[in-house]
Design an enzyme around this catalytic site. Structure first.
Site, PDB file in Angstrom:
ATOM      1  N   GLU A  53      15.730  -7.542   5.452  1.00 14.60           N
ATOM      2  CA  GLU A  53      15.189  -8.030   6.716  1.00 14.60           C
ATOM      3  C   GLU A  53      15.590  -9.481   7.033  1.00 14.60           C
ATOM      4  O   GLU A  53      14.746 -10.372   7.137  1.00 14.60           O
ATOM      5  CB  GLU A  53      13.665  -7.882   6.728  1.00 14.60           C
ATOM      6  CG  GLU A  53      13.218  -6.436   6.542  1.00 14.60           C
ATOM      7  CD  GLU A  53      11.709  -6.261   6.606  1.00 14.60           C
ATOM      8  OE1 GLU A  53      10.984  -7.283   6.564  1.00 14.60           O
ATOM      9  OE2 GLU A  53      11.247  -5.116   6.703  1.00 14.60           O
ATOM     10  N   GLU A 173      13.447   1.957   5.626  1.00 13.33           N
ATOM     11  CA  GLU A 173      12.014   1.786   5.426  1.00 13.33           C
ATOM     12  C   GLU A 173      11.286   2.304   6.667  1.00 13.33           C
ATOM     13  O   GLU A 173      11.504   1.799   7.759  1.00 13.33           O
ATOM     14  CB  GLU A 173      11.647   0.314   5.205  1.00 13.33           C
ATOM     15  CG  GLU A 173      12.204  -0.282   3.927  1.00 13.33           C
ATOM     16  CD  GLU A 173      11.751  -1.720   3.740  1.00 13.33           C
ATOM     17  OE1 GLU A 173      10.702  -2.104   4.315  1.00 13.33           O
ATOM     18  OE2 GLU A 173      12.443  -2.470   3.027  1.00 13.33           O
TER      19      GLU A 173
END
Length: 230
Positions: A53, A173
């Site tokens: 991320e 995810e």
């Protein structure tokens, strides 16, 4: 800036870059102490992820992130030609990607310096990575709104993978809290089904895949979070 200051700044930046490359090489070329196989040759490794991320303090840092992704991906490929490389993006669209702002979960998502299409289009990135956390990204929305958002989010990224990138897309995810709505329906079941039904259809054409975040077994409860499946 004086010549001395410029020289010092250059040396500092060079040291940072060198340290980063040394660290990457140490991991990629590490030899498994049990099997004796180097990670760069390990068949159990699926891919290298550059960063989980990646975000910047503002959209003005987008060019720096783009250059960093290109540099790191190329360096890993120079060390390891067996394995795939991906970025680790959440999948947000940046300010320069037109007609995509409505896909983001909010205006804030375009200000983080990452941009799904140009970041994933870099030649040494083998597949695009996306996350999906509707509970965190639009926390005050109801189940119907979250489901609609998530459906659009998945469709948009699969389409971008097919058309803009011509690369597979992995939803690395996908997470949702487990709670019951007023009708007795588990929100997480609805949201996960939304994702997996779409992924299943795309996977038939070898275009997309999905994981969850995260599945834990008894005894490792210390690693749990609100989206964990036990």
């Amino acid at each position: 800036m004086s010549l001395h200051q410029m020289t010092h700044s250059f040396r500092t930046q060079l040291l940072k870059i060198t340290s980063r490359l040394i660290y990457i090489k140490a991991v990629v070329k590490r030899k498994n102490s049990l099997s004796g196989v180097r990670y760069s040759e390990e068949p159990a490794i699926f891919a290298w992820e550059l960063m989980n991320e990646p975000r910047c303090s503002s959209s003005s840092s987008a060019p720096a992130l783009q250059a960093w992704i290109a540099e790191m991906a190329a360096y890993i490929k120079s060390l390891d030609k067996r394995h795939l490389v991906t970025v680790g993006l959440e999948g947000f669209y940046g300010l320069n990607t037109t007609n995509k702002s409505e896909v983001n979960p909010g205006i804030w998502a375009a200000s983080l310096g990452s941009d799904f299409i140009p970041n994933s289009a870099i030649s040494n990135i083998d597949f695009a990575s996306v996350h999906a956390y509707p509970d965190s990204w639009i926390p005050h929305a109801g189940l119907e709104e979250k489901t609609s958002y998530l459906s659009h989010w998945v469709d948009s990224h699969i389409s971008d993978g097919d058309i803009a990138l011509r690369k597979p897309v992995l939803f690395k995810e996908v997470g949702s809290s487990r709670h019951v709505d007023e009708k007795g329906v588990f929100d997480r079941d609805v949201l996960l089904k939304t994702v997996y039904d779409k992924i299943y259809e795309s996977a038939k054409k070898r275009r997309a895949g999905a994981f969850i975040w995260q599945l834990l077994v008894e005894g490792v409860d210390g690693y749990t979070d609100k989206t964990t499946i036990m």
